[in-house]
Each structure stands twice: as C-alpha cells, then as structure tokens.
Design a protein around this motif. Structure first.
Motif, PDB file in Angstrom:
ATOM      1  N   ASP A   1      -1.634   8.753  -1.958  1.00 46.29           N
ATOM      2  CA  ASP A   1      -1.640  10.028  -2.674  1.00 46.29           C
ATOM      3  C   ASP A   1      -0.903  11.077  -1.833  1.00 46.29           C
ATOM      4  O   ASP A   1      -0.514  10.816  -0.690  1.00 46.29           O
ATOM      5  N   GLU A   2      -0.758  12.276  -2.407  1.00 47.37           N
ATOM      6  CA  GLU A   2       0.092  13.278  -1.763  1.00 47.37           C
ATOM      7  C   GLU A   2      -0.428  13.682  -0.360  1.00 47.37           C
ATOM      8  O   GLU A   2       0.350  13.688   0.601  1.00 47.37           O
ATOM      9  N   PRO A   3      -1.738  13.987  -0.205  1.00 45.89           N
ATOM     10  CA  PRO A   3      -2.213  14.355   1.144  1.00 45.89           C
ATOM     11  C   PRO A   3      -1.974  13.238   2.174  1.00 45.89           C
ATOM     12  O   PRO A   3      -1.587  13.511   3.312  1.00 45.89           O
ATOM     13  N   CYS A   4      -2.186  11.991   1.770  1.00 49.99           N
ATOM     14  CA  CYS A   4      -1.993  10.881   2.724  1.00 49.99           C
ATOM     15  C   CYS A   4      -0.516  10.734   3.077  1.00 49.99           C
ATOM     16  O   CYS A   4      -0.157  10.478   4.227  1.00 49.99           O
ATOM     17  N   ARG A   5       0.324  10.901   2.055  1.00 54.09           N
ATOM     18  CA  ARG A   5       1.759  10.785   2.299  1.00 54.09           C
ATOM     19  C   ARG A   5       2.214  11.890   3.271  1.00 54.09           C
ATOM     20  O   ARG A   5       2.940  11.639   4.230  1.00 54.09           O
ATOM     21  N   GLN A   6       1.717  13.096   3.022  1.00 55.30           N
ATOM     22  CA  GLN A   6       2.110  14.216   3.901  1.00 55.30           C
ATOM     23  C   GLN A   6       1.615  14.008   5.331  1.00 55.30           C
ATOM     24  O   GLN A   6       2.305  14.309   6.296  1.00 55.30           O
ATOM     25  N   HIS A   7       0.397  13.522   5.419  1.00 55.32           N
ATOM     26  CA  HIS A   7      -0.183  13.248   6.746  1.00 55.32           C
ATOM     27  C   HIS A   7       0.722  12.261   7.503  1.00 55.32           C
ATOM     28  O   HIS A   7       1.094  12.472   8.655  1.00 55.32           O
ATOM     29  N   PHE A   8       1.088  11.200   6.798  1.00 55.14           N
ATOM     30  CA  PHE A   8       1.906  10.158   7.431  1.00 55.14           C
ATOM     31  C   PHE A   8       3.297  10.681   7.791  1.00 55.14           C
ATOM     32  O   PHE A   8       3.838  10.377   8.858  1.00 55.14           O
TER      33      PHE A   8
ATOM     34  N   ILE B   1       0.823  -1.209   0.000  1.00 51.42           N
ATOM     35  CA  ILE B   1       0.000   0.000   0.000  1.00 51.42           C
ATOM     36  C   ILE B   1       0.865   1.270   0.000  1.00 51.42           C
ATOM     37  O   ILE B   1       0.490   2.292  -0.567  1.00 51.42           O
ATOM     38  N   SER B   2       2.058   1.176   0.591  1.00 52.61           N
ATOM     39  CA  SER B   2       2.898   2.378   0.696  1.00 52.61           C
ATOM     40  C   SER B   2       3.220   2.971  -0.685  1.00 52.61           C
ATOM     41  O   SER B   2       3.455   4.170  -0.798  1.00 52.61           O
ATOM     42  N   GLN B   3       3.179   2.127  -1.714  1.00 52.67           N
ATOM     43  CA  GLN B   3       3.466   2.632  -3.064  1.00 52.67           C
ATOM     44  C   GLN B   3       2.265   3.343  -3.680  1.00 52.67           C
ATOM     45  O   GLN B   3       2.365   3.890  -4.782  1.00 52.67           O
TER      46      GLN B   3
END
Ligand code: HAM
Length: 440
Positions: free
Chosen positions: A253-260, A248-250
């Motif tokens: 999307d950008e907002p989720c990546r930034q959140h994480f 899933i890490s691949q």
C-alpha cells in the motif's frame, strides 16, 4: 601413564561432540574474539547496549513470536517438557521449554517484561549461541552463534522511521568493511504490512491453486496454511514454479511503498549499495515491511551471512505495548568463515618463552615472568627440569618470538641470553633492558 592404563584407554570408546555442534579451538577462537571486539566497538559508536537473555525460553514464545508454520518452529526446535514443575511442588505436568533458535523473540519478551521503554533503552545487541535441528553442512550447524541487534520502542521514540532501517543497514556495511570482508551483497525487499500480506496471500493462493500438486509435500502444506512460506522452499524442482508466482512488491500500500522508498533514498545518500530482490520474504513470520539479507560469495550454499528486517507487530503479538522494531542477526560462524586474512593479526603468539635452567630455578623464573607479564608481554613459562634443547623446541612449536634463558649464572650476573627464534641470533641482555629488547 602406565602401560596398563594406556591399554585401558584404547579399549574404552571415546565420546565425540554431538553432530552439528563443534569445538572452537585456538587459534580459531582468536578470530572469533577479533570479530566480537570489532563488533562491540561498532555497536558502541551507534549507541547500542548489550542484552543477554536466557538460552532457553518457554516454547510458546517462539510459537507465537516466530510462527507455528515456519520451518524453525515446525521442524527445527529442541523442545522438551521440563520436569521442574513437579519437583518444585507445582501442580500439573512440566512446561514445554525450548533452546532458543533465535534471539529476537527473547529480546522482545525481555523488553516487555522489564518495561525497557521506561528506561529509554531501545537499541540492544547480543552475541550468543542459538540452536536449530537442521541438516548439518558447511556453514550450517545445530549450535551456531549469532551477533544481533534490535531497535525497538514506542512509536513516539521514532523506531518506525525508515531512518532506523537505513541506519541499521549502514551500520552493517560499516562493520563488514571494518572487518575487511569484501564482496558482500545486500539484498533488500519490503514485505509490506499485515493488510498488504492479506491481499497478497489471497493472490498467492489463487496462483498456487492450479500448480500446487506439482510442488513438494512441504509446499502443499504451506500453500494451505501460510502461502508466503512457499518462498522458503529449497527443493530445486519447485523453483521454476515458484518463480511464476506473484510478488509481494505488487501489493504494497502507499504508506509501505513510501517507507520503502525512503529507506532506499537514505541508503543511496550514504552510498550503501543494495540489490532489490522481491522473492526475499525471510523464514520468520514476525516480519513487516523492510526485509534484508547480506550474502557472501565465498560461503557456498549457505551464503547468507546475516538476515533481518522490521517487525512492527511482534511486541503486541507477545502481549506487549505497541513497539515497532527492526533488527538483524549475523551468523557469526559464517562471518568468521568469510574473514580471509584480516583477522590473522588477532592470533597472538607468545613474545617470549622463559626457560629456567637447573634445580631451584623455577622460583626465580616465576619472579622474572611476573615482572615481564606486568609489562604486558605474553610469557610462556617453562620448567627447570627441561633440557635447553627441549625448551627451545617447545618455544618454537608454540611460535614464541624469543627464548629467554634463566640459569643460575644469568640470575647472579643479571645478564640473560635472549634468543630470537626466527633468526637464531642470540644476545646477552641486561635484566632492565629485557622488556624494550623483546618489544623491539
Ligand atoms: P535468520 O535469518 O534465521 O534470522 O538467521 C540469521 C543468520 O543466522 C543467518 O543469515 C545465518 O547467517 C545464521 N544462521 C541461521 N541458521 C544457522 C545455522 N543453522 N548454522 C549457522 N548459521 C545459521 C534470525 O535469526 C532473526 N532473529 C534475525 C533478526 C533479528 N531479525 C530481526 N531481528
């Protein structure tokens, strides 16, 4: 009991607790109370408030909340058709009810039902039994206990912020440290939002296509209905194949990546160690974004002390308003198992065994016991007909620190024999010196 009575009891078959359930007995229960009171204190520090929801709910709550395809809902729930619909005079058959297998769905139901957002209540915790029909083994029971917490509220209350995720994880690290549980490990992942998972599911289906026949029956079903659930598989032979699947890490999307990323930055800043694990997808369908588990090496196969994550769409899927949330549940049975010696001090033994000696002494001893207990001593009160030897034996067996002998002579002179049961030393102590002497 008469000889006849004893004979009868040996003939009647005894009744044992149901498989997968167990009695928690003293002194073990003191360790449970120790954990619960330490946890309540930590929750107070972080401004959480307690909620108690019913132990059974409508089956539909779990089907919609936790997800039909999860192991919990598809295999493990205690569900029955309630008869009360009929006897209440209501039309139709009884409704389907279920013993709660987890508490998040119930909390979110209560949040919606009581419009808790209107009261500014968005940090809730619970302690209580949950029920899953799993194969019992060490650390896995059919009635088990969870200590959990949920942060839920309208977007305007900031519950979507990565600061909430990090705060909960920091709370957990603080709690485990306070309980002196060492060697815990925080495993962290983000499973993204619905759109991420839609793209991921497609990729998973594709990757599963050529290999699905080699997987177990459950996985073959999951591959068709909800491919993410393949990661819940515990069958050893399936693991090498599952290891080759995309992660899933691949697909964030950008907002989720930034959140994480922000969750991780805050964890770094408060120095809570974690390990990224992109195979961690958690076994419940309501999760979005942050997902986590704490494990402990001493627990064996069932090594997850707790699990949790974010569930930003759960309220809406239960008919409520938009209310992003995040929470966790600790398996209390497993937490107590990983305590080590740190809870030993919680096991309190009597300070004193009060032994009335001779006829008529029960009344006097009851008064003396009342006095001592009012001074906060733990007093075990004996019985006037017991010989001194028997009283001392009983006192030692229950681990009392002192035996206090109250015969006619002691009560008339006001001077009592106080025997230290560890050393055997016996002293004469005046009534008004008893409390300081025993507390010494
Ligand atoms: P869960 O991972 O299903 O999550 O359960 C949380 C913890 O409960 C597990 O890590 C484990 O320690 C304990 N547990 C689960 N099943 C058993 C069992 N059969 N016997 C003993 N212990 C068990 C949930 O339940 C989610 N509601 C957590 C959550 C809260 N997520 C968001 N908010």
């Amino acid at each position: 009991m008469s000889a006849r009575g004893e004979e009868l009891t040996t003939q009647v078959e005894t009744i044992r607790a149901v498989r997968g359930t167990r009695d928690l007995l003293p002194p073990e229960t003191a360790r449970w109370n120790f954990v619960e009171s330490a946890t309540r204190e930590v929750f107070r520090n972080y401004n959480f408030h307690e909620i108690r929801t019913p132990i059974f709910e409508k089956t539909e709550l779990f089907a919609r909340g936790v997800g039909e395809e999860t192991d919990i809902v598809s295999k493990e729930m205690y569900t029955w058709e309630d008869q009360s619909g009929k006897s209440d005079g209501a039309a139709g058959a009884g409704q389907s009810l279920t013993l709660r297998p987890e508490n998040t769905a119930g909390v979110v139901r209560a949040y919606i039902e009581h419009k808790l957002w209107e009261r500014g209540l968005n940090k809730l915790y619970y302690i209580g039994p949950q029920f899953r029909r799993e194969r019992p083994q060490k650390g896995r029971y059919r009635q088990f206990y969870q200590i959990g917490a949920e942060v839920i509220g309208p977007p305007s209350s900031g519950t979507e912020s990565p600061a909430r995720d990090a705060e909960l994880l920091e709370l957990l690290a603080t709690l485990l440290d306070r309980l002196r549980i060492q060697d815990w490990r925080l495993e962290l992942n983000s499973i993204g939002c619905e759109e991420d998972r839609a793209r991921y599911n497609q990729a998973l289906r594709q990757a599963l296509g050529p290999v699905v026949r080699k997987l177990c029956d459950d996985c073959q079903r999951r591959a068709a209905t909800n491919p993410l659930r393949v990661f819940d598989c515990k069958v050893p032979a399936d693991q090498p194949i599952i290891d080759t699947l995309p992660r899933i890490s691949q697909f964030l999307d950008e907002p989720c990546r930034q959140h994480f990323d922000e969750v991780q930055r805050i964890l770094n800043s408060v120095r809570v160690p974690y390990t990224l694990n992109d195979r961690l997808v958690r076994g419940l369908d309501y999760y979005t974004r942050t997902a986590f588990e704490f494990t402990h090496g001493a627990l064996g196969a069932q090594n997850a002390i707790l699990g949790g994550g974010r569930y930003d769409g759960l309220s809406e899927s239960l008919g409520g308003p938009q209310a992003p949330g995040i929470g966790f549940a600790i398996g209390e049975d497993r937490l107590v198992m990983s305590l080590g010696d740190s809870a030993e001090a919680a096991v309190r033994k009597p300070d004193v065994y009060l032994a009335p000696l001779g006829p008529g002494m029960n009344q006097e001893a009851a008064r003396l016991a009342r006095e001592l207990r009012r001074q906060n001593l733990i007093v075990e009160l004996g019985e006037e007909s017991f010989r001194l030897k028997k009283s001392l034996e009983l006192a030692s067996k229950m681990g009392a620190k002192y035996a206090l002998i109250a015969g006619e002579n002691e009560l008339s002179t006001g001077v009592f024999a106080l025997k230290n049961l560890a050393t055997g030393e016996q002293r004469a102590v005046a009534r008004d010196r008893l409390v300081p002497e025993i507390q010494r």
